[in-house]
Write a protein that holds these residues in place. Structure first.
Motif, mmCIF file in Angstrom:
data_model
loop_
_atom_site.group_PDB
_atom_site.id
_atom_site.type_symbol
_atom_site.label_atom_id
_atom_site.label_comp_id
_atom_site.label_asym_id
_atom_site.label_seq_id
_atom_site.Cartn_x
_atom_site.Cartn_y
_atom_site.Cartn_z
ATOM 1 N N ASN A 114 0.556 -1.378 0.276
ATOM 2 C CA ASN A 114 0.065 0.185 -0.235
ATOM 3 C C ASN A 114 0.733 1.092 0.330
ATOM 4 N N ILE A 115 0.135 2.596 -0.204
ATOM 5 C CA ILE A 115 0.679 3.641 -0.279
ATOM 6 C C ILE A 115 1.472 4.478 1.147
ATOM 7 N N ASN B 203 3.033 2.657 3.429
ATOM 8 C CA ASN B 203 4.525 1.122 3.602
ATOM 9 C C ASN B 203 5.597 0.985 1.914
ATOM 10 N N GLU C 176 6.781 -3.159 4.779
ATOM 11 C CA GLU C 176 5.571 -4.461 5.056
ATOM 12 C C GLU C 176 5.481 -4.401 6.630
ATOM 13 N N SER D 62 -3.312 -5.881 4.932
ATOM 14 C CA SER D 62 -2.626 -5.762 4.136
ATOM 15 C C SER D 62 -1.042 -6.490 4.484
#
Length: 435
Positions: free
Chosen positions: A2-3, A5, A142, A191
């Motif tokens: 995701n953005i 991370n 992550e 996530s």
């Protein structure tokens, strides 16, 4: 990823670049080293780094000053924790212009241990961590689930944990209620995640899932790394079944760093030849064993120019892969046997988490060695080896009684030495209770 991370990933490498790009350079160096297909070419890459270490040792430390005429690494003596502790000031390269970083370990055998590392060594360790995490399937940025015993010495602040995207999970909390809550939360969190932790902790989680007849979970976990203990085929298989992610074992220690790690498609351990030289020596004599034979794992740390770890006996035993069919192949570790400990049981019959006892070493630094023995269901002995008058006996027994059971009968014994096993390791815990 995701953005947020991605931003964490970009932020790390941007900060590194602003500081000169040291971690990136080491990361690329590791990639180059492991692109070698022959051991001889890899050793050639090591030669100048090893020579620098050995030259620094013989000309900058009293302990190694008599080895100036060395011809190879094998001319240097094998050392262990006790030798380094007894000769610490003679070994360490003191330099007023360099800020050395103290590194402490509880000692897997109950003996506290401290060395110094340079900033250069810390940078190399960071690159090692990122490189071997990537090999296991984890990408920087992550979320990382970190399951271990979080003694105060290791615990990170909430701010640092957030920036590093690390969730600190304590193995001592793993009862059924905590485990169910954790797993429910992981399934709701979409996530991408990596998981690193003690196999004993993974075992508790998998046993819970077995009992509730669970099916494979949707937790979006992409990598699982087992540390500190041996990873059994059973736990590896269960983790891969329930969490649908490759599970590998990592061999590392606090005083050095990552020494070797399994790959997702290989049960043997890829040795970190980029940062260490590894030897397997006979259990009794300082001579090499044949490939495939069990011996002591001896490590030379190529990047620590503070307290040198030259031919350091890790206290672990293992064997090289016997790969006679491929000449000049890069050696791997076939097996590793690490910490030697027995499980102790609480007075109520529950098993005490074996890593609980390691945290005691930080609370009582005046103790050289500790050993916990269970003689009967509620009768225990704590062996203490110390050079000074131990005034915290009551605090030690109270702490242990709080963990093992309020009705425990505990005796303190003072000894001059805790005997080692044939392998050279000492057990921090022994269970003599037949039941």
């Amino acid at each position: 990823m995701n953005i947020l991370n991605k931003l964490r990933n970009v932020a790390f490498w941007t900060i590194d670049s602003m500081k000169g790009g040291s971690v990136k350079k080491d990361f690329k160096d590791l990639e180059q080293i492991f692109s070698n297909s022959s051991f001889s070419s890899l050793q050639k890459h090591q030669e100048p780094i090893l020579d620098k270490l050995l030259q620094m040792a013989v000309y900058n430390s009293d302990y190694y000053s008599s080895y100036k005429n060395f011809k190879s690494l094998k001319d240097f003596p094998v050392v262990n924790k006790l030798i380094i502790k007894d000769n610490f000031n003679k070994m360490t390269f003191y330099d007023e212009d360099k800020a050395f970083i103290p590194v402490k370990t509880s000692g897997s055998t109950g003996a506290p241990f401290k060395i110094y590392q340079t900033k250069r060594k810390k940078i190399r360790n960071t690159a090692d961590t990122l490189y071997f995490a990537k090999l296991a399937g984890f990408t920087l940025g992550e979320k990382l689930l970190y399951l271990r015993l979080w003694a105060a010495y290791y615990k990170k602040s909430k701010i640092i944990s957030w920036f590093q995207n690390t969730e600190q999970l304590d193995v001592s909390d793993l009862n059924d209620i905590y485990t169910k809550t954790l797993l429910d939360r992981l399934q709701k969190d979409k996530s991408v995640k990596g998981w690193i932790g003690y196999p004993s902790g993974f075992d508790v989680i998998c046993n819970y899932l077995d009992r509730v007849n669970a099916k494979p979970l949707e937790c979006n976990i992409k990598s699982i790394i087992a540390i500190a203990e041996g990873l059994s085929p059973e736990i590896k298989s269960k983790m891969e079944y329930y969490f649908k992610a490759p599970t590998v074992s990592r061999y590392s220690n606090v005083e050095n760093g990552i020494i070797a790690q399994q790959m997702p498609d290989d049960d043997c351990f890829r040795i970190n030849w980029g940062s260490y030289i590894v030897e397997i020596l006979d259990l009794e004599k300082d001579i090499p064993v044949k490939d495939g034979e069990i011996g002591r794992i001896i490590v030379t740390d190529l990047y620590n120019l503070a307290t040198p770890m030259i031919r350091y006996d890790t206290g672990d035993i293992g064997a090289f892969e016997n790969n006679t069919n491929t000449p000049n192949s890069i050696p791997k570790l076939k097996s590793i046997q690490g910490r030697k400990m027995d499980a102790l049981y609480k007075t109520n019959g529950d098993m005490l988490n074996p890593f609980t006892m390691h945290a005691y070493v930080y609370d009582f630094p005046e103790i050289k060695q500790l050993q916990f023995i269970q003689h009967e269901e509620k009768k225990y002995e704590i062996k203490v080896n110390t050079d000074v008058k131990f005034v915290n006996e009551a605090a030690l027994t109270d702490k242990f009684r709080n963990d093992i059971g309020k009705d425990a009968l505990i005796e303190i014994s003072y000894v001059n030495e805790i005997p080692s096993l044939k392998s050279g390791k000492r057990k921090i815990s022994i269970n003599l209770c037949k039941k």
